[in-house]
Design an enzyme around this catalytic site. Sequence first.
Site, PDB file in Angstrom:
ATOM      1  N   LYS A  73      52.776  48.372 127.305  1.00 38.74           N
ATOM      2  CA  LYS A  73      53.094  46.948 127.483  1.00 38.74           C
ATOM      3  C   LYS A  73      53.818  46.419 126.244  1.00 38.74           C
ATOM      4  O   LYS A  73      53.449  46.764 125.111  1.00 38.74           O
ATOM      5  CB  LYS A  73      51.780  46.184 127.723  1.00 38.74           C
ATOM      6  N   SER A 148      49.219  39.684 133.798  1.00 37.43           N
ATOM      7  CA  SER A 148      50.474  39.740 133.086  1.00 37.43           C
ATOM      8  C   SER A 148      51.020  41.159 132.850  1.00 37.43           C
ATOM      9  O   SER A 148      52.209  41.313 132.575  1.00 37.43           O
ATOM     10  CB  SER A 148      50.305  39.044 131.731  1.00 37.43           C
ATOM     11  N   SER A 172      44.391  40.403 133.460  1.00 40.42           N
ATOM     12  CA  SER A 172      45.792  40.857 133.424  1.00 40.42           C
ATOM     13  C   SER A 172      46.041  42.333 133.617  1.00 40.42           C
ATOM     14  O   SER A 172      47.182  42.750 133.792  1.00 40.42           O
ATOM     15  CB  SER A 172      46.430  40.453 132.101  1.00 40.42           C
TER      16      SER A 172
HETATM   17  N1  GLN Z   1      46.290  35.142 134.770  1.00 38.81           N
HETATM   18  C1  GLN Z   1      45.545  34.747 133.612  1.00 38.81           C
HETATM   19  C2  GLN Z   1      46.357  33.713 132.844  1.00 38.81           C
HETATM   20  O1  GLN Z   1      47.244  33.182 133.412  1.00 38.81           O
HETATM   21  C3  GLN Z   1      45.176  35.960 132.793  1.00 38.81           C
HETATM   22  C4  GLN Z   1      46.178  36.436 131.827  1.00 38.81           C
HETATM   23  C5  GLN Z   1      45.727  37.624 131.029  1.00 38.81           C
HETATM   24  O2  GLN Z   1      44.689  38.239 131.302  1.00 38.81           O
HETATM   25  N2  GLN Z   1      46.479  37.946 129.977  1.00 38.81           N
HETATM   26  O3  GLN Z   1      46.124  33.403 131.709  1.00 38.81           O
END
Ligand code: GLN
Length: 493
Positions: A73, A148, A172
């Site tokens: 990532k 994400s 995420s």
């Molecule tokens: N979808 C969640 C957010 O919008 C989680 C994001 C994550 O785990 N980095 O923050």
Amino acid sequence: MSYLDLSIEKMHEAIINEKVTPEELVKESLQRAKDYQGEYNSFVTITEKEALGELTKIENKDSYLYGIPCAIKDNLSTKGILTTASSNILKDYIPCFDATVVSKLKESGSISIGKTVLDELAMGGTGTTGHTGIVRNPWNKERLIGGSSAGSCAAVASGIVPFAIGSDTGDSIRKPAIYGGIVGFKPTYGRISRFGLFPFACSLDHVGCFARNVKDIAYVVDAIKGHDDKDMTSLENDNVKYSARLDGNVKGKKVFYIKEIMDINNYEGEIDKELEEVFKNFESVKEKCRELGMEVCEESIDIRLLKAIFSTYMTISCAEATSNNSNLTGIQFGPRGEGKNIEEIMFDARTKGFSELIKRRFVLGSYVLQKENQEKLFLNAGRIRRMIVDKINQLFEKYDAFILPGSSSTAPEFQSENIDKLSNRYLLLENHMAIGNFGGMPSITIPSGKIDNMPIGICITGRAKDDLNVLNIAYALENVLGCKGQIAGKENK
Ligand code: GLN
């Protein structure tokens, strides 16, 4: 057949028995990365030159990851390689050091073939907000893959690499893994070092990984976990080799699911065919758990606490994000802003560098951190977090884990109406995975079926530091759920 479609375990055997070379595997992986880039957009950077260079250096033949291609990532620092966190504020940043997880992967002999797209700065859950464009779901290009860690998931789900590294602050890794039909795991908080990870919300951030089966996840975690003096939240070594200890024996294990989340009556007016299928699938998962000798029980948690997970998560994560990202000024990293003095330079860099979504979160974060709001908003969110974690930990005195569906539907279409964030479906079914982040608990998602050829899955969460147990339950279950090793558009391997 291609060796690249196999599990890590089988790929490793093939390398050791000289049926395939690391070079062949890595070159094929690079070729797929390039061929699929136009379709799914998994990568910010495909690191062909660096991967071929690393190939000449790898030594650790005993390691299971020797010669195995992977993807990382783009919020993890890679020495000499562009690291953007999918944000304009870092669009030309080249770190001078490797994140610990990156160094450990190098030591293991795994070869990274590229840096993957994320939702900008890991904030978001759609895979549509990165500065290099949206990531598409390999099962259906008209659907999102989730985020994400969108590119890491798409790279594994499409068969470009057998595993990839992600980060998980609310879900995420696990939510995209559900939408991509693969396995996503975040171990206990502190199990894997976060040194070199661009922080989003440091009390919730975890590094973890994607693969196409649970044992492969164990091989990867074995290679990247461990104490790190450079990360002050790092745990002591547990000295357990997870991959060697998975036996699938879960007889006598006790798991629970949360009644309020699995009561269809709580979704009146929000029920559609997919939700019904998700519920039906969960029934069959419970049945399979029982066939494996596990006890599955229903437990009740105050619905007000459950409905508060989302706002608690947003309050804490936005506050921490505002503080954590205050070093992104265009002075130390990324493009320099214009202006007559340092304030103007920073103002310009941050105005141009962050998208609207990020700015909105910083505004929220600044608001809850304001002196007059801290007690009522920020500290109260911390108290609710504690109440939820205490309740779950109390249940863990009796139970080994809890299981729930990982989503209320298959991956949404890009054009789909925005889900109502005040609906019970959103608050209860789409946000419970953040419990694992609130409590730093090991949590894994595995695919459990399909609706109209789009994957769905379940989430298994256990006690902090009980990573092996969570992996073992998932390992036993995946063998009976029939989705193990699937690659979008290909037969199971
Ligand atoms: N979808 C969640 C957010 O919008 C989680 C994001 C994550 O785990 N980095 O923050």
